[in-house]
Design an enzyme around this catalytic site. Structure first.
Site, PDB file in Angstrom:
ATOM      1  N   ARG A  63      16.018 -21.907   5.050  1.00 55.22           N
ATOM      2  CA  ARG A  63      14.582 -22.267   5.044  1.00 55.22           C
ATOM      3  C   ARG A  63      13.801 -21.686   6.223  1.00 55.22           C
ATOM      4  NH1 ARG A  63      16.807 -27.184   3.534  1.00 55.22           N
ATOM      5  NH2 ARG A  63      16.690 -27.463   1.273  1.00 55.22           N
ATOM      6  N   LYS A  66       3.433 -10.532   7.232  1.00 56.67           N
ATOM      7  CA  LYS A  66       3.725 -10.370   5.803  1.00 56.67           C
ATOM      8  C   LYS A  66       5.133  -9.829   5.633  1.00 56.67           C
ATOM      9  CE  LYS A  66      -0.781  -8.920   4.027  1.00 56.67           C
ATOM     10  NZ  LYS A  66      -1.315  -7.878   3.118  1.00 56.67           N
ATOM     11  N   GLU A 106      -2.859   5.487   9.180  1.00 55.50           N
ATOM     12  CA  GLU A 106      -3.232   4.072   9.368  1.00 55.50           C
ATOM     13  C   GLU A 106      -3.914   3.858  10.725  1.00 55.50           C
ATOM     14  OE1 GLU A 106      -3.056   1.778   6.998  1.00 55.50           O
ATOM     15  OE2 GLU A 106      -1.405   2.316   5.655  1.00 55.50           O
ATOM     16  N   LYS A 143      -5.523  -4.054  14.785  1.00 57.16           N
ATOM     17  CA  LYS A 143      -4.944  -4.820  13.676  1.00 57.16           C
ATOM     18  C   LYS A 143      -4.808  -6.289  14.077  1.00 57.16           C
ATOM     19  CE  LYS A 143      -1.873  -5.677  10.023  1.00 57.16           C
ATOM     20  NZ  LYS A 143      -0.911  -5.292   9.023  1.00 57.16           N
ATOM     21  N   GLU A 145      -5.216 -13.991   5.136  1.00 56.70           N
ATOM     22  CA  GLU A 145      -5.895 -13.036   4.265  1.00 56.70           C
ATOM     23  C   GLU A 145      -6.983 -13.664   3.388  1.00 56.70           C
ATOM     24  OE1 GLU A 145      -4.688  -8.926   2.120  1.00 56.70           O
ATOM     25  OE2 GLU A 145      -3.297 -10.607   1.885  1.00 56.70           O
ATOM     26  N   ARG A 203      -9.548  -9.904   6.646  1.00 57.11           N
ATOM     27  CA  ARG A 203      -8.380  -9.025   6.510  1.00 57.11           C
ATOM     28  C   ARG A 203      -8.587  -7.971   5.409  1.00 57.11           C
ATOM     29  NH1 ARG A 203      -2.322 -11.328   7.751  1.00 57.11           N
ATOM     30  NH2 ARG A 203      -1.252  -9.372   7.460  1.00 57.11           N
ATOM     31  N   ASN A 212      -7.925  -3.026   3.828  1.00 57.71           N
ATOM     32  CA  ASN A 212      -7.689  -2.346   2.546  1.00 57.71           C
ATOM     33  C   ASN A 212      -8.490  -1.061   2.391  1.00 57.71           C
ATOM     34  OD1 ASN A 212      -5.868  -4.202   1.592  1.00 57.71           O
ATOM     35  ND2 ASN A 212      -7.446  -5.476   0.656  1.00 57.71           N
ATOM     36  N   HIS A 219      -7.206   1.914   0.462  1.00 61.31           N
ATOM     37  CA  HIS A 219      -6.006   1.464  -0.251  1.00 61.31           C
ATOM     38  C   HIS A 219      -6.228   1.210  -1.741  1.00 61.31           C
ATOM     39  CE1 HIS A 219      -4.355   1.202   3.732  1.00 61.31           C
ATOM     40  NE2 HIS A 219      -3.180   0.782   3.282  1.00 61.31           N
ATOM     41  N   HIS A 273      -3.490   3.252  -3.183  1.00 56.08           N
ATOM     42  CA  HIS A 273      -2.357   2.648  -3.908  1.00 56.08           C
ATOM     43  C   HIS A 273      -2.211   3.260  -5.293  1.00 56.08           C
ATOM     44  CE1 HIS A 273      -1.998  -1.379  -1.547  1.00 56.08           C
ATOM     45  NE2 HIS A 273      -1.037  -0.550  -1.213  1.00 56.08           N
ATOM     46  N   HIS A 303       3.123   6.631   1.664  1.00 54.83           N
ATOM     47  CA  HIS A 303       2.013   5.677   1.652  1.00 54.83           C
ATOM     48  C   HIS A 303       0.824   6.185   2.492  1.00 54.83           C
ATOM     49  CE1 HIS A 303      -0.064   1.838   1.672  1.00 54.83           C
ATOM     50  NE2 HIS A 303      -0.105   1.899   2.988  1.00 54.83           N
TER      51      HIS A 303
HETATM   52  N1  NAD Z   1       4.117  -6.112   6.057  1.00 52.67           N
HETATM   53  C1  NAD Z   1       3.035  -5.378   6.129  1.00 52.67           C
HETATM   54  O1  NAD Z   1       1.973  -5.857   6.539  1.00 52.67           O
HETATM   55  C2  NAD Z   1       3.103  -3.939   5.741  1.00 52.67           C
HETATM   56  C3  NAD Z   1       2.037  -3.094   6.067  1.00 52.67           C
HETATM   57  C4  NAD Z   1       2.154  -1.737   5.737  1.00 52.67           C
HETATM   58  C5  NAD Z   1       3.291  -1.263   5.105  1.00 52.67           C
HETATM   59  N2  NAD Z   1       4.307  -2.126   4.801  1.00 52.67           N
HETATM   60  C6  NAD Z   1       5.514  -1.652   4.127  1.00 52.67           C
HETATM   61  O2  NAD Z   1       6.151  -0.699   4.958  1.00 52.67           O
HETATM   62  C7  NAD Z   1       6.938   0.163   4.156  1.00 52.67           C
HETATM   63  C8  NAD Z   1       6.766   1.578   4.637  1.00 52.67           C
HETATM   64  O3  NAD Z   1       7.185   1.647   5.968  1.00 52.67           O
HETATM   65  P1  NAD Z   1       7.635   3.016   6.653  1.00 52.67           P
HETATM   66  O4  NAD Z   1       6.646   4.067   6.391  1.00 52.67           O
HETATM   67  O5  NAD Z   1       7.985   2.684   8.052  1.00 52.67           O
HETATM   68  O6  NAD Z   1       8.909   3.444   5.788  1.00 52.67           O
HETATM   69  P2  NAD Z   1      10.477   3.302   5.961  1.00 52.67           P
HETATM   70  O7  NAD Z   1      10.887   2.005   6.523  1.00 52.67           O
HETATM   71  O8  NAD Z   1      11.059   3.673   4.644  1.00 52.67           O
HETATM   72  O9  NAD Z   1      10.826   4.431   7.020  1.00 52.67           O
HETATM   73  C9  NAD Z   1      10.616   5.771   6.686  1.00 52.67           C
HETATM   74  C10 NAD Z   1      11.885   6.624   6.866  1.00 52.67           C
HETATM   75  O10 NAD Z   1      12.052   6.911   8.242  1.00 52.67           O
HETATM   76  C11 NAD Z   1      13.357   6.560   8.670  1.00 52.67           C
HETATM   77  N3  NAD Z   1      13.201   6.140  10.061  1.00 52.67           N
HETATM   78  C12 NAD Z   1      12.636   4.999  10.507  1.00 52.67           C
HETATM   79  N4  NAD Z   1      12.549   5.024  11.846  1.00 52.67           N
HETATM   80  C13 NAD Z   1      13.080   6.185  12.253  1.00 52.67           C
HETATM   81  C14 NAD Z   1      13.268   6.802  13.523  1.00 52.67           C
HETATM   82  N5  NAD Z   1      12.830   6.223  14.659  1.00 52.67           N
HETATM   83  N6  NAD Z   1      13.862   8.010  13.563  1.00 52.67           N
HETATM   84  C15 NAD Z   1      14.260   8.635  12.426  1.00 52.67           C
HETATM   85  N7  NAD Z   1      14.096   8.120  11.199  1.00 52.67           N
HETATM   86  C16 NAD Z   1      13.508   6.908  11.127  1.00 52.67           C
HETATM   87  C17 NAD Z   1      13.811   5.506   7.729  1.00 52.67           C
HETATM   88  O11 NAD Z   1      15.219   5.465   7.634  1.00 52.67           O
HETATM   89  C18 NAD Z   1      13.167   5.959   6.420  1.00 52.67           C
HETATM   90  O12 NAD Z   1      13.959   6.925   5.800  1.00 52.67           O
HETATM   91  C19 NAD Z   1       6.496  -0.057   2.726  1.00 52.67           C
HETATM   92  O13 NAD Z   1       7.502  -0.782   2.054  1.00 52.67           O
HETATM   93  C20 NAD Z   1       5.254  -0.910   2.851  1.00 52.67           C
HETATM   94  O14 NAD Z   1       5.078  -1.787   1.764  1.00 52.67           O
HETATM   95  C21 NAD Z   1       4.221  -3.436   5.113  1.00 52.67           C
HETATM   96 ZN    ZN Z   2      -1.357   0.870   4.327  1.00 54.22          ZN
END
Ligand code: NAD
Ligand code: ZN
Length: 358
Positions: free
Chosen positions: A115, A137, A179, A223, A233, A237, A241, A244, A248, A260
């Site tokens: 939990r 999130k 971003e 942020k 949100e 917030r 977007n 986006h 998206h 993304h």
């Molecule tokens: N929670 C939120 O508010 C929020 C906001 C924006 C995005 N997201 C989520 O984030 C995700 C995208 O995140 P991302 O772009 O970081 O992608 P990711 O986590 O897939 O990382 C991208 C790639 O880089 C590699 N990597 C990560 N750090 C590294 C480093 N220091 N050196 C070498 N390789 C490295 C990873 O293994 C992966 O292959 C999506 O799922 C999205 O929905 C969440």
């Molecule tokens: Zn985004």
């Protein structure tokens, strides 16, 4: 050391911050046992330093395969089962070290395990540092769409070490910059200008942590100030977007071949052009947005293979859209958003958006 305070936790930003992880968890997430959740790529580059920084604490490293394809209920179940099998209890804490995929997934494991147990976020991509790790999130994707199952679970702390970006592939660095540029557009022109000045050196070679640090801290600050005003949100917030709604749609229609941040770059360009055409954004706004994204090496045009009408109908289906109209978060100019009275999102006619898409 930059320290950005949110209501229930702090974000620490400094080159070498990872080496202070042990001290940080002692204060922010004291536990008898830690699960360090990371992916294979990040584990290879950075897990030994994280474990060393935890200095003799009891740590199990749980590694998942990299990539969005693994941000699933199945991976959530397997991590949870591994923790139960290894005897983790309520007195444990999770350290989520990786990009947004690991952060969302490990955060969701933490939100639900017994939990809810504490999670410390250690983001390792630029996108995760300035965006995904801030705001609480967490969640996973399902075959029907991204982020459809999840929970709000604020971290106990966020540790941002820009040195970790030295190993990040350049396309992911640029995607994160999209971003950061968004943060400048929605809230602070000086951040937009700061990025413009830094770009030649940022993209000219291996990213320099000393140079990136103030930029990352500024972006997180933006942020954080949005999230602080709106932890669940309900209103402001929505400004996050920007770019986006179309972004998206384009990301999905590309079959996720676009990152993304790349899709958001195209989305910001198109949405600011539509806003300008609708008389909402000051003339020249969309040109400035586009120019900086181009200089950052990001795509700004609709991929030719994706028809404009497909983008429009996918944008209608966006879970953030309201019935009857497609609403967009739109800038008034670089540094300020429009539509406070409309809840920070403004309906635009499809015909107008179609002109911009064509
Ligand atoms: N929670 C939120 O508010 C929020 C906001 C924006 C995005 N997201 C989520 O984030 C995700 C995208 O995140 P991302 O772009 O970081 O992608 P990711 O986590 O897939 O990382 C991208 C790639 O880089 C590699 N990597 C990560 N750090 C590294 C480093 N220091 N050196 C070498 N390789 C490295 C990873 O293994 C992966 O292959 C999506 O799922 C999205 O929905 C969440
Ligand atoms: Zn985004």
């Amino acid at each position: 050391m930059h320290r950005i305070a949110l209501p229930s936790y702090a974000v620490s930003v400094a080159p070498g911050a990872l080496d202070g992880l042990g001290e940080l968890v002692r204060d922010a997430a004291p536990a008898h046992r830690y699960a360090l959740i990371t992916d294979e790529t990040v584990a290879r580059h950075h897990a030994p330093r994280a474990v060393a920084a935890l200095g003799g604490r009891r740590v199990d490293t749980l590694v998942i395969p990299p990539g969005e394809a693994h941000k699933t209920r199945e991976t959530w179940a397997s991590l949870t089962d591994r923790m139960i099998g290894a005897g983790f209890g309520r007195d444990a804490a999770i350290i989520a070290m990786g990009g947004g995929v690991v952060g969302d997934l490990a955060g969701f494991v933490a939100a639900t395990f017994m939990r809810g147990i504490p999670v410390v976020q250690v983001p390792t991509t630029l996108l995760a540092m300035i965006d995904a790790s801030i705001g609480g999130k967490t969640g996973v994707d399902t075959p029907a769409g991204k982020n459809l199952v999840g929970a709000f679970h604020q971290p106990a702390a966020v540790v941002v070490d820009p040195e970790l970006l030295a190993t990040l592939p350049p396309n992911h660095l640029r995607a994160g910059l999209a971003e950061a540029i968004k943060h400048g557009i929605i809230a602070d022109e000086s951040h937009f200008d700061e990025i413009a000045r830094a770009i030649p050196r940022l993209l000219g070679g291996a990213p320099d942590a000393a140079m990136l640090t103030p930029l990352i801290a500024h972006s997180i600050d933006i942020k954080a100030s949005v999230v602080r005003r709106d932890e669940r949100e309900s209103g402001v917030r929505a400004v996050l977007n920007f770019g986006h709604t179309l972004g998206h749609a384009i990301e999905m229609l590309s079959g996720y071949r676009l990152l993304h941040g790349e899709a958001v770059s195209i989305g910001m360009t198109l949405e600011s052009a539509a806003g300008e055409r609708a008389g909402i954004a000051e003339p020249g706004t969309s040109g400035r947005v586009r120019d900086l994204l181009v200089r950052a090496g990001l795509p700004v045009d609709r991929p030719r293979a994706i028809p404009a009408d497909d983008i429009l109908s996918a944008a209608h289906g966006d879970k953030k859209a309201r019935a009857g109209a497609t609403r967009y978060a739109l800038p008034r100019r670089v540094g300020a958003m429009a539509g406070e009275r409309e809840g920070w999102s403004i309906p635009l006619e499809d015909s107008l958006v179609r002109e911009v898409l064509s």
